[in-house]
Design a protein around this motif. Sequence first.
Motif, PDB file in Angstrom:
ATOM      1  N   LYS A 200     -45.482 -18.231 -15.897  1.00 37.17           N
ATOM      2  CA  LYS A 200     -44.792 -18.659 -14.684  1.00 37.17           C
ATOM      3  C   LYS A 200     -43.885 -19.852 -14.970  1.00 37.17           C
ATOM      4  O   LYS A 200     -44.138 -20.645 -15.874  1.00 37.17           O
ATOM      5  N   SER A 201     -42.840 -19.984 -14.150  1.00 33.79           N
ATOM      6  CA  SER A 201     -41.995 -21.171 -14.204  1.00 33.79           C
ATOM      7  C   SER A 201     -42.524 -22.190 -13.193  1.00 33.79           C
ATOM      8  O   SER A 201     -43.448 -21.909 -12.432  1.00 33.79           O
TER       9      SER A 201
ATOM     10  N   GLU B  83     -42.933 -21.166  -9.540  1.00 32.56           N
ATOM     11  CA  GLU B  83     -44.072 -20.311  -9.207  1.00 32.56           C
ATOM     12  C   GLU B  83     -45.395 -21.061  -9.242  1.00 32.56           C
ATOM     13  O   GLU B  83     -46.176 -21.019  -8.286  1.00 32.56           O
TER      14      GLU B  83
ATOM     15  N   SER C 193     -38.771 -27.391  -4.641  1.00 36.03           N
ATOM     16  CA  SER C 193     -37.979 -26.433  -5.420  1.00 36.03           C
ATOM     17  C   SER C 193     -36.524 -26.434  -4.961  1.00 36.03           C
ATOM     18  O   SER C 193     -35.604 -26.364  -5.785  1.00 36.03           O
TER      19      SER C 193
ATOM     20  N   ILE D 239     -38.361 -22.637 -18.125  1.00 37.54           N
ATOM     21  CA  ILE D 239     -38.047 -21.202 -18.145  1.00 37.54           C
ATOM     22  C   ILE D 239     -38.132 -20.628 -19.558  1.00 37.54           C
ATOM     23  O   ILE D 239     -38.171 -19.407 -19.726  1.00 37.54           O
TER      24      ILE D 239
ATOM     25  N   TYR E  62     -31.379 -19.333 -11.647  1.00 36.18           N
ATOM     26  CA  TYR E  62     -32.659 -18.667 -11.915  1.00 36.18           C
ATOM     27  C   TYR E  62     -33.733 -19.150 -10.941  1.00 36.18           C
ATOM     28  O   TYR E  62     -34.516 -18.359 -10.407  1.00 36.18           O
TER      29      TYR E  62
ATOM     30  N   SER F 130     -33.210 -17.545  -7.533  1.00 36.78           N
ATOM     31  CA  SER F 130     -33.713 -16.171  -7.438  1.00 36.78           C
ATOM     32  C   SER F 130     -35.236 -16.143  -7.330  1.00 36.78           C
ATOM     33  O   SER F 130     -35.799 -15.327  -6.590  1.00 36.78           O
ATOM     34  N   GLN F 131     -35.900 -17.058  -8.038  1.00 37.50           N
ATOM     35  CA  GLN F 131     -37.361 -17.106  -7.963  1.00 37.50           C
ATOM     36  C   GLN F 131     -37.833 -17.614  -6.606  1.00 37.50           C
ATOM     37  O   GLN F 131     -38.840 -17.134  -6.068  1.00 37.50           O
TER      38      GLN F 131
ATOM     39  N   ARG G 108     -37.710 -14.858  -4.286  1.00 33.54           N
ATOM     40  CA  ARG G 108     -38.496 -13.718  -4.760  1.00 33.54           C
ATOM     41  C   ARG G 108     -37.610 -12.509  -5.078  1.00 33.54           C
ATOM     42  O   ARG G 108     -37.956 -11.381  -4.755  1.00 33.54           O
TER      43      ARG G 108
ATOM     44  N   ARG H  90     -35.608 -10.041  -7.864  1.00 36.35           N
ATOM     45  CA  ARG H  90     -35.895  -9.541  -9.202  1.00 36.35           C
ATOM     46  C   ARG H  90     -34.836  -9.961 -10.216  1.00 36.35           C
ATOM     47  O   ARG H  90     -35.096  -9.955 -11.423  1.00 36.35           O
TER      48      ARG H  90
ATOM     49  N   HIS I 256     -31.303 -12.642 -11.084  1.00 39.16           N
ATOM     50  CA  HIS I 256     -30.572 -13.857 -10.719  1.00 39.16           C
ATOM     51  C   HIS I 256     -29.059 -13.677 -10.763  1.00 39.16           C
ATOM     52  O   HIS I 256     -28.308 -14.597 -10.431  1.00 39.16           O
TER      53      HIS I 256
END
Length: 371
Positions: A68-69, A72, A87, A202, A293, A296-297, A300, A302, A304
């Motif tokens: 995980k980054s 997460e 975040s 990452i 990135y 996108s996380q 959620r 898939r 970026h």
Amino acid sequence: MEHPRQVTVIQAAIILISTIIGVGVLALSLFAVRAADSGAPLVTLLGFLVGLLGLWLLTKLGMRFPTKSIIEYSEDLIGKWPARGFSVLIILFFCLITALASREFGEVVVTSVLTKTPLEVTVIVMLLLAAVSSRVDITTFTYFHHFYFPIIVFPGLVIVVLSLKNAHLINLLPLWGNEPTGMPMGILTMAALFQGSFVMTIVIPAMRRPEKALIAGFIGMLAAGSFYILIVIATVGVFGAEEIKKLVWPTLELAKTTSLPANILERLDGAFLAVWVTAVFTTLLSSYYLAIYFSSQLLRLRDHKMFAFLLVPFIYVFAMFSQNLLQMYEIIQIVGRWGLVFTVAYPFVLFVVAMIRKKKKRGDQLVAKSD
């Protein structure tokens, strides 16, 4: 989206080096000298140690959550909504870092090389280049850094080492400087130059052996830190602290005074600028990649890639906000210092929470066994 685990320990170290060594190289010595005069190398060293602390915290956290980054695993540690709030701030911070780096790149280019080119054009071109290059997976991202690494480090190292022949030891004394009162803020400013270490959040999920992430981090950080300290020693040794205060880009002036043996090249500033442009690109690529990135996380998604061009207009507006070069550097120092909240203080809080939860879990296991 799951990372392909392709990144080796050496590649992780290279990503860290080429991310940290970037746009800040030119004004590095000026920031250090303003803080501590001849104590500039000491301030740089102490700033490096603060940056190393941030890297250690991020790496230890990444090793605890190797798939995980920070976007997460922060939700697992402090809860969904507090983590998402931080975040968002981290994403905004890296957008600001990208904007300021592109603006500084533009200022240097239109002042030193393309004097008739509008500033806006150089900034937009660099942002678009970073946006196009960021539409890749982590493996290709790694190859970008791996390819440009020798172009950045070895010529830069040669130029700095050759310049040491013109240095005078007296310019580096006293080692702690004449105005120690400015050192605390100077240390924070220098530590901000090592915030590129955040890229490890990452990189670790993509490493073949994430348990060796700490080794990769220390190698990369030590190499980048040594390079920065060497630059400060060389510039202060050649020009002296008082002269540096009158220069905007001391490292560029250092390259102008340096020549290759046998006068093959009498001035190396042209070669140095070519190396510097490459270093700016890798730094911008990392900061922009982090921003899109993480976005996108956070949502959620898939992939970026949809953010690759979406953020460019906003970052461009941030980049053109400052009115002139001096105001830009004031903003860079302020943003850099406050950024330590996200790159050092926030990881420290997450690390403490992770340690407490681990001890609590062990305690629960012992109670269960005794029952």
